[in-house]
Motif scaffolding. Structure first.
Motif, PDB file in Angstrom:
ATOM      1  N   PRO A   1     -32.845  11.301 -17.028  1.00 38.98           N
ATOM      2  CA  PRO A   1     -33.739  11.350 -15.872  1.00 38.98           C
ATOM      3  C   PRO A   1     -34.245   9.956 -15.543  1.00 38.98           C
ATOM      4  O   PRO A   1     -34.278   9.066 -16.392  1.00 38.98           O
ATOM      5  CB  PRO A   1     -34.877  12.269 -16.339  1.00 38.98           C
ATOM      6  CG  PRO A   1     -34.303  13.054 -17.470  1.00 38.98           C
ATOM      7  CD  PRO A   1     -33.320  12.139 -18.138  1.00 38.98           C
ATOM      8  N   ASP A   2     -34.641   9.748 -14.284  1.00 39.71           N
ATOM      9  CA  ASP A   2     -35.164   8.445 -13.910  1.00 39.71           C
ATOM     10  C   ASP A   2     -36.583   8.275 -14.452  1.00 39.71           C
ATOM     11  O   ASP A   2     -37.103   9.136 -15.166  1.00 39.71           O
ATOM     12  CB  ASP A   2     -35.110   8.252 -12.390  1.00 39.71           C
ATOM     13  CG  ASP A   2     -36.027   9.205 -11.631  1.00 39.71           C
ATOM     14  OD1 ASP A   2     -36.896   9.849 -12.255  1.00 39.71           O
ATOM     15  OD2 ASP A   2     -35.876   9.304 -10.407  1.00 39.71           O
ATOM     16  N   ALA A   3     -37.212   7.168 -14.093  1.00 34.96           N
ATOM     17  CA  ALA A   3     -38.518   6.845 -14.669  1.00 34.96           C
ATOM     18  C   ALA A   3     -39.573   7.891 -14.335  1.00 34.96           C
ATOM     19  O   ALA A   3     -40.557   8.048 -15.070  1.00 34.96           O
ATOM     20  CB  ALA A   3     -38.968   5.477 -14.172  1.00 34.96           C
ATOM     21  N   GLN A   4     -39.379   8.637 -13.264  1.00 33.91           N
ATOM     22  CA  GLN A   4     -40.339   9.666 -12.875  1.00 33.91           C
ATOM     23  C   GLN A   4     -39.960  11.050 -13.404  1.00 33.91           C
ATOM     24  O   GLN A   4     -40.630  12.022 -13.102  1.00 33.91           O
ATOM     25  CB  GLN A   4     -40.455   9.713 -11.356  1.00 33.91           C
ATOM     26  CG  GLN A   4     -41.056   8.446 -10.745  1.00 33.91           C
ATOM     27  CD  GLN A   4     -41.105   8.512  -9.237  1.00 33.91           C
ATOM     28  OE1 GLN A   4     -40.088   8.524  -8.563  1.00 33.91           O
ATOM     29  NE2 GLN A   4     -42.309   8.571  -8.697  1.00 33.91           N
ATOM     30  N   GLY A   5     -38.885  11.095 -14.177  1.00 34.13           N
ATOM     31  CA  GLY A   5     -38.474  12.363 -14.754  1.00 34.13           C
ATOM     32  C   GLY A   5     -37.580  13.206 -13.875  1.00 34.13           C
ATOM     33  O   GLY A   5     -37.324  14.380 -14.172  1.00 34.13           O
ATOM     34  N   TYR A   6     -37.059  12.633 -12.791  1.00 31.90           N
ATOM     35  CA  TYR A   6     -36.195  13.376 -11.891  1.00 31.90           C
ATOM     36  C   TYR A   6     -34.728  13.236 -12.300  1.00 31.90           C
ATOM     37  O   TYR A   6     -34.294  12.159 -12.715  1.00 31.90           O
ATOM     38  CB  TYR A   6     -36.348  12.889 -10.449  1.00 31.90           C
ATOM     39  CG  TYR A   6     -37.725  13.090  -9.866  1.00 31.90           C
ATOM     40  CD1 TYR A   6     -38.337  14.341  -9.896  1.00 31.90           C
ATOM     41  CD2 TYR A   6     -38.420  12.028  -9.288  1.00 31.90           C
ATOM     42  CE1 TYR A   6     -39.598  14.528  -9.358  1.00 31.90           C
ATOM     43  CE2 TYR A   6     -39.679  12.205  -8.745  1.00 31.90           C
ATOM     44  CZ  TYR A   6     -40.266  13.465  -8.794  1.00 31.90           C
ATOM     45  OH  TYR A   6     -41.518  13.647  -8.254  1.00 31.90           O
ATOM     46  N   PHE A   7     -34.000  14.302 -12.156  1.00 33.04           N
ATOM     47  CA  PHE A   7     -32.558  14.282 -12.408  1.00 33.04           C
ATOM     48  C   PHE A   7     -31.894  13.290 -11.459  1.00 33.04           C
ATOM     49  O   PHE A   7     -32.265  13.166 -10.295  1.00 33.04           O
ATOM     50  CB  PHE A   7     -31.996  15.688 -12.178  1.00 33.04           C
ATOM     51  CG  PHE A   7     -30.496  15.758 -12.241  1.00 33.04           C
ATOM     52  CD1 PHE A   7     -29.835  15.800 -13.459  1.00 33.04           C
ATOM     53  CD2 PHE A   7     -29.745  15.800 -11.068  1.00 33.04           C
ATOM     54  CE1 PHE A   7     -28.448  15.874 -13.500  1.00 33.04           C
ATOM     55  CE2 PHE A   7     -28.367  15.873 -11.107  1.00 33.04           C
ATOM     56  CZ  PHE A   7     -27.717  15.915 -12.333  1.00 33.04           C
ATOM     57  N   GLU A   8     -30.882  12.584 -11.980  1.00 30.72           N
ATOM     58  CA  GLU A   8     -30.138  11.651 -11.147  1.00 30.72           C
ATOM     59  C   GLU A   8     -28.715  12.156 -10.950  1.00 30.72           C
ATOM     60  O   GLU A   8     -27.961  12.299 -11.911  1.00 30.72           O
ATOM     61  CB  GLU A   8     -30.114  10.264 -11.782  1.00 30.72           C
ATOM     62  CG  GLU A   8     -31.454   9.561 -11.766  1.00 30.72           C
ATOM     63  CD  GLU A   8     -31.325   8.059 -11.947  1.00 30.72           C
ATOM     64  OE1 GLU A   8     -30.837   7.394 -11.019  1.00 30.72           O
ATOM     65  OE2 GLU A   8     -31.684   7.565 -13.016  1.00 30.72           O
ATOM     66  N   PRO A   9     -28.327  12.442  -9.716  1.00 31.45           N
ATOM     67  CA  PRO A   9     -26.960  12.890  -9.448  1.00 31.45           C
ATOM     68  C   PRO A   9     -25.968  11.744  -9.585  1.00 31.45           C
ATOM     69  O   PRO A   9     -26.367  10.574  -9.639  1.00 31.45           O
ATOM     70  CB  PRO A   9     -27.046  13.379  -7.995  1.00 31.45           C
ATOM     71  CG  PRO A   9     -28.120  12.539  -7.387  1.00 31.45           C
ATOM     72  CD  PRO A   9     -29.132  12.336  -8.485  1.00 31.45           C
ATOM     73  N   PRO A  10     -24.685  12.046  -9.642  1.00 35.61           N
ATOM     74  CA  PRO A  10     -23.675  10.978  -9.714  1.00 35.61           C
ATOM     75  C   PRO A  10     -23.761  10.061  -8.500  1.00 35.61           C
ATOM     76  O   PRO A  10     -24.160  10.479  -7.408  1.00 35.61           O
ATOM     77  CB  PRO A  10     -22.346  11.743  -9.732  1.00 35.61           C
ATOM     78  CG  PRO A  10     -22.693  13.123 -10.126  1.00 35.61           C
ATOM     79  CD  PRO A  10     -24.069  13.389  -9.635  1.00 35.61           C
ATOM     80  N   MET A  11     -23.358   8.818  -8.693  1.00 31.78           N
ATOM     81  CA  MET A  11     -23.304   7.882  -7.580  1.00 31.78           C
ATOM     82  C   MET A  11     -22.052   8.145  -6.748  1.00 31.78           C
ATOM     83  O   MET A  11     -21.086   8.744  -7.219  1.00 31.78           O
ATOM     84  CB  MET A  11     -23.312   6.444  -8.105  1.00 31.78           C
ATOM     85  CG  MET A  11     -24.611   6.078  -8.802  1.00 31.78           C
ATOM     86  SD  MET A  11     -24.620   4.371  -9.406  1.00 31.78           S
ATOM     87  CE  MET A  11     -23.396   4.484 -10.714  1.00 31.78           C
ATOM     88  N   ARG A  12     -22.087   7.684  -5.530  1.00 28.23           N
ATOM     89  CA  ARG A  12     -20.930   7.908  -4.655  1.00 28.23           C
ATOM     90  C   ARG A  12     -19.664   7.282  -5.229  1.00 28.23           C
ATOM     91  O   ARG A  12     -18.563   7.778  -4.997  1.00 28.23           O
ATOM     92  CB  ARG A  12     -21.214   7.360  -3.254  1.00 28.23           C
ATOM     93  CG  ARG A  12     -22.222   8.214  -2.480  1.00 28.23           C
ATOM     94  CD  ARG A  12     -22.438   7.694  -1.064  1.00 28.23           C
ATOM     95  NE  ARG A  12     -23.303   8.590  -0.319  1.00 28.23           N
ATOM     96  CZ  ARG A  12     -24.637   8.488  -0.275  1.00 28.23           C
ATOM     97  NH1 ARG A  12     -25.235   7.524  -0.957  1.00 28.23           N
ATOM     98  NH2 ARG A  12     -25.344   9.342   0.435  1.00 28.23           N
ATOM     99  N   SER A  13     -19.811   6.191  -5.953  1.00 29.85           N
ATOM    100  CA  SER A  13     -18.640   5.538  -6.550  1.00 29.85           C
ATOM    101  C   SER A  13     -17.986   6.411  -7.616  1.00 29.85           C
ATOM    102  O   SER A  13     -16.845   6.176  -7.996  1.00 29.85           O
ATOM    103  CB  SER A  13     -19.046   4.200  -7.173  1.00 29.85           C
ATOM    104  OG  SER A  13     -19.968   4.404  -8.234  1.00 29.85           O
ATOM    105  N   GLU A  14     -18.706   7.421  -8.098  1.00 30.19           N
ATOM    106  CA  GLU A  14     -18.183   8.285  -9.158  1.00 30.19           C
ATOM    107  C   GLU A  14     -17.508   9.540  -8.620  1.00 30.19           C
ATOM    108  O   GLU A  14     -17.069  10.387  -9.394  1.00 30.19           O
ATOM    109  CB  GLU A  14     -19.325   8.677 -10.107  1.00 30.19           C
ATOM    110  CG  GLU A  14     -19.934   7.496 -10.828  1.00 30.19           C
ATOM    111  CD  GLU A  14     -21.167   7.859 -11.643  1.00 30.19           C
ATOM    112  OE1 GLU A  14     -21.367   7.232 -12.699  1.00 30.19           O
ATOM    113  OE2 GLU A  14     -21.925   8.753 -11.219  1.00 30.19           O
TER     114      GLU A  14
END
Length: 523
Positions: free
Chosen positions: A243-256
């Protein structure tokens, strides 16, 4: 002298007796600007915008040793004539983008922004699909000389320029690094002044760069991401993303995004999501001027803006609105039925569950939720955060003042939104092209929460809780397309489907007293 001739004379000859040099001496004989003097492209710009800039020079909100005294010497008639003249010229560009400037950051910020990192929307989300201007507030960026664009971004950053509505650009400029400003300036300088290319895509100096996965990777906050040339044919998605610094899930980046047929379907899903009303696959099912991204910002990636990655893991689920267990496919169909007003579309109905449109949106949602916890209906950032009721309740009359002061610059004083190059840039909020009376956003509580945590774009201005409630009440006190569940009687429909505390359907309009729910004028 005729007004039309007056504008041409000021532009091409000036007035020697009053020491007014011709505009063309700096801005070019064709109005295409000049790199050597960092002079703007004027040809094809909006006349009202140009006149406003002359007034900004006169008032000291913009500083320039030549433009300020020049602006002071013009009469109001001359200002109107010369701005009309340049607005009437065909778009032209004398831009000469510098060689060797890395466009990666510029393309990423221009097309996608940096929502998660700095709350930056893409430049095109205000200035139009290829930066070719929107209305009389957001000027054309495409084909502007690089030196001019860079000088203005620097001026915004250094607080040396003002006069922008609500301080938008001052906030944006302050969030950009020097390298990002150079990259963005080079990108837009290289775009053709006419707008979209013949294939409907914005063009870079070399080749189309409207959807480059590698360059767009940096818009996701990955400043060390791969360049376009470095992207392998098949990318392995990480086994898990913290999770990011705020605890939110991070989806894949467009490059992925993967290659192959599945990757193509994911890409199609994002394209449909961003331009639902105009994409050839989804447009036949859309009966208004709305797209999925209007309510799910950053193409469904942004926490607290009903992100798709949180929706994927929460279905199937029972919904009181439909009185059944909905799958995500049927939930998407519901969005077409209500938010997209499918009843007024060419097809007259939502797309089928096994249609290309729904499969593409499901594929995109599934991919964004890669490694998200299946069944977690309480993921941080899901939906819109609850907004507590205020002691004063909500008032549409107060909301009207908030709307005109802080919302109309984008959505228009009549709530009709704004278009550019055939695409909706700012969506209509009421009327025939808005979401219908059955959409979730018609609830004052839902609209207030969305507005509080997501509007205005970019977070440069934060509304108070009271302002969010009031402006939501104002917006939802206007007619919109009829609820597809309409029984033929407003009171009966209100009783069956609109009994919520913050539902205005079937209640008297605070402006003229008629019962809300009769539908938009041409519904």
């Amino acid at each position: 002298m005729a007004v039309g001739d007056l504008g041409r004379v000021i532009a091409t000859q000036g007035d020697k007796e009053r020491n007014i040099p011709p505009c063309s001496s700096c801005h070019g004989t064709d109005g295409g600007g000049d790199e050597a003097t960092a002079s703007a492209r004027l040809a094809g710009q909006n006349a009202i915008y140009l006149a406003r800039q002359i007034e900004n020079f006169r008032a000291g909100r913009r500083n320039h040793p030549l433009m300020q005294p020049w602006a002071m010497r013009l009469t109001e008639k001359e200002i109107g004539a010369v701005t009309d003249y340049y607005a009437s010229l065909p778009p032209a560009s004398n831009a000469q983008p510098p060689q060797g400037v890395d466009l990666a950051d510029g393309v990423a910020l221009a097309l996608y922004g940096d929502w998660r990192g700095r709350r930056l929307p893409g430049c095109v989300q205000c200035h139009g699909p290829s930066g070719s201007s929107v209305g009389d507030t957001f000027p054309a960026l495409n084909g502007q000389p690089y030196s001019y664009l860079l000088s203005q971004l620097t001026a915004w950053t250094q607080d040396a320029r003002s006069g922008d509505p609500l301080g938008m650009m001052a906030a944006v400029g302050g969030r950009l690094t020097a390298q990002e400003s150079k990259s963005a300036a080079a990108y837009f300088a290289g775009l053709p002044p006419e707008g979209l290319g013949s294939d409907g895509e914005a063009q870079t100096p070399a080749e189309s760069a409207s959807t480059p996965a590698g360059l767009a990777a940096r818009a996701e906050g990955d400043r060390s991401g791969p360049s376009q040339e470095d992207i392998p044919g098949q990318v392995d998605i990480p086994a898990g993303r913290a999770p990011d610094a705020q605890g939110y899930f991070e989806p894949p980046m467009r490059s992925e995004r993967p290659d192959g047929r599945f990757g193509e379907m994911v890409a199609l899903g994002e394209a449909i999501f961003r331009d639902t009303d105009t994409h050839p696959d989804s447009a036949p099912y859309v009966g208004n001027a709305q797209s999925c991204e209007n309510c799910h910002l950053d193409a469904g990636r942004l926490p607290n803006s009903a992100p798709l990655w949180a929706a994927w893991v929460a279905y199937p689920a029972y919904r009181s609105k439909s009185h059944r267990v909905d799958t995500l496919a049927s939930r998407i169909q519901g969005c077409f039925r209500y938010s997209m007003n499918a009843r007024a579309s060419v097809s007259g109905q939502p797309p089928a569950a096994d249609s290309t449109v729904v499969v593409a949106l499901l594929s995109y949602s599934y991919w964004l939720a890669t490694n998200a916890p299946t069944g977690d209906t309480g993921m941080p950032g899901r939906g819109y955060p609850d907004l507590a009721a205020t002691a004063e309740g909500y008032d549409a009359q107060r909301g009207q003042i908030v709307y005109q002061d802080k919302c109309a610059v984008c959505h228009g004083s009549a709530g009709a939104g704004q278009r550019a190059e055939g695409q909706v840039v700012f969506p209509p909020l009421w009327g025939a092209d808005a979401f219908n009376w059955g959409a979730g956003m018609h609830s004052v509580a839902t609209a207030a929460a969305f507005i509080k945590f997501n509007m205005p774009l970019g977070g440069f201005l934060e509304l108070t809780d009271q302002e969010a409630w009031d402006v939501a009440a104002f917006v939802n006190s206007h007619e919109r397309p009829q609820d597809p569940r309409f029984t033929g009687d407003i009171a009966e429909t209100a009783k069956r489907f609109h009994s919520g505390r913050d539902d205005l359907y079937g209640t008297p309009s605070p402006f003229d007293g008629h019962l809300l729910g009769r539908g938009a004028a041409n519904d």
